[in-house]
Design a protein around this motif. Sequence first.
Motif, PDB file in Angstrom:
ATOM      1  N   SER A  44       0.625  -0.909   0.210  1.00  0.00           N
ATOM      2  CA  SER A  44       0.022  -0.058  -0.099  1.00  0.00           C
ATOM      3  C   SER A  44       0.921   1.218   0.507  1.00  0.00           C
ATOM      4  N   TRP A  46       3.936   1.402  -1.344  1.00  0.00           N
ATOM      5  CA  TRP A  46       4.364   2.237  -2.664  1.00  0.00           C
ATOM      6  C   TRP A  46       3.706   1.981  -3.711  1.00  0.00           C
ATOM      7  N   ASN A  47       2.499   1.947  -3.621  1.00  0.00           N
ATOM      8  CA  ASN A  47       1.827   2.798  -4.406  1.00  0.00           C
ATOM      9  C   ASN A  47       1.045   3.394  -3.981  1.00  0.00           C
ATOM     10  N   GLN A  48       1.371   4.026  -3.001  1.00  0.00           N
ATOM     11  CA  GLN A  48       1.301   5.320  -2.899  1.00  0.00           C
ATOM     12  C   GLN A  48       1.746   6.670  -3.389  1.00  0.00           C
ATOM     13  N   VAL A  50       3.340   5.093  -5.840  1.00  0.00           N
ATOM     14  CA  VAL A  50       3.645   5.553  -7.600  1.00  0.00           C
ATOM     15  C   VAL A  50       2.935   6.528  -7.613  1.00  0.00           C
ATOM     16  N   ASP A  51       1.103   6.870  -6.530  1.00  0.00           N
ATOM     17  CA  ASP A  51       0.520   7.383  -6.633  1.00  0.00           C
ATOM     18  C   ASP A  51       1.077   8.519  -7.092  1.00  0.00           C
ATOM     19  N   VAL A  57       6.079   1.478 -11.069  1.00  0.00           N
ATOM     20  CA  VAL A  57       5.732   0.198 -11.084  1.00  0.00           C
ATOM     21  C   VAL A  57       6.678  -0.456 -12.466  1.00  0.00           C
ATOM     22  N   TYR A  81       5.791  -7.546  -6.600  1.00  0.00           N
ATOM     23  CA  TYR A  81       5.186  -6.122  -7.087  1.00  0.00           C
ATOM     24  C   TYR A  81       6.611  -5.570  -7.222  1.00  0.00           C
ATOM     25  N   TYR A  83       8.768  -2.087  -8.315  1.00  0.00           N
ATOM     26  CA  TYR A  83       8.976  -0.462  -7.864  1.00  0.00           C
ATOM     27  C   TYR A  83      10.334  -0.226  -8.159  1.00  0.00           C
TER      28      TYR A  83
END
Length: 349
Positions: A44, A46-48, A50-51, A57, A81, A83
């Motif tokens: 969560s 690392w996805n943040q 990215v955003d 990714v 996953y 990054y």
Amino acid sequence: MGKYVIKRILLILLTAFIILSITYILIQCLPLNEPRGSVTARISFWNQQVDLGYYEVVDPAYAFTHPGSYDVHIFDGSNDYYYRALPIMTRYFAWLRNIFTRWDWGTSTSISVGRSAIEIIMIRLPASMRLNIISIVVAVPLGILLGVVAALKKNTWVDNVISTAVMVFISVPSFVLISFLLIWLSYSTGWLPSQWPSVEDVAANPILGFTGYIIPVMALSFGSIAGFARYTRAELCEVMSSEFLLLARTKGLTKRQAVTRHALRNSMVPIVPMIISQFIGILSGSMILERLYGIPGIGSLFVNALTGSDYSVVMVDMAIYTLIGLAATLIVDLSYGIVDPRIKMGAVK
């Protein structure tokens, strides 16, 4: 005066922008700091990132055949996953955009994983400000009073005792002093708590809310009291030997009247700005002290964030210290005109 203040504020903002920009770029050159926590929380996070525009990714198939093409790899038991960090300047401009558009200074990676860095700072800031304000409120009157007494009793045993104590306390760092106070007042006698009382302890025993401040305030105040006493004595001795004060005495004023009406006011011109500068010094010096005494302030937070490589928290803490320090320079300059109306800051000759 208004134009001068506006100009100084703009210069403060520009200076802060340059300092924080350089700090951010240098911090981004440090090794990657992966957040602690569960696999789900890390994904969560690392996805943040990215955003927010700091990372991208990487396709698992590409990452598998190109081992050096990614910076972060997380396996949740069934999926991989990957990054990759974007270029530093790309991250820098994304950081600026997030601050100005979202007021997002990043999230914590070790202090409180996933929590907003600015939120963590705002929770800790009141404790540090209360501690430092109380310390300066205690130090100012005592320091000035001792300086006045030493000046009026110049070259007597009173002056010698005060001057000796001043040199001792100026030389001793606050963290050494608090260590001595803890040994004496906490561990040896048990008169005062050895650690900052928690909210639960204060709720159960409200007196702890007061006694908990005694040791850190003493440790922070003694050095400031010594500094104020030394400068007050020096300035007052110089003013008392000046010609205008001798003229005031010849016109019939008593020594007390001459000192209170003329000497003290003139000697306060360099002392009042020093009060503001001393507050900044106390705020910086309380970093180690807060950690030693367990005070939940931004000083101990800064040290913990550095040791834990929590770069987002470090940046917000740096911003607080930078803005307070730069704002203090403006307040110091304006205080000259308040103490002595003859001084006009920004006036054109």
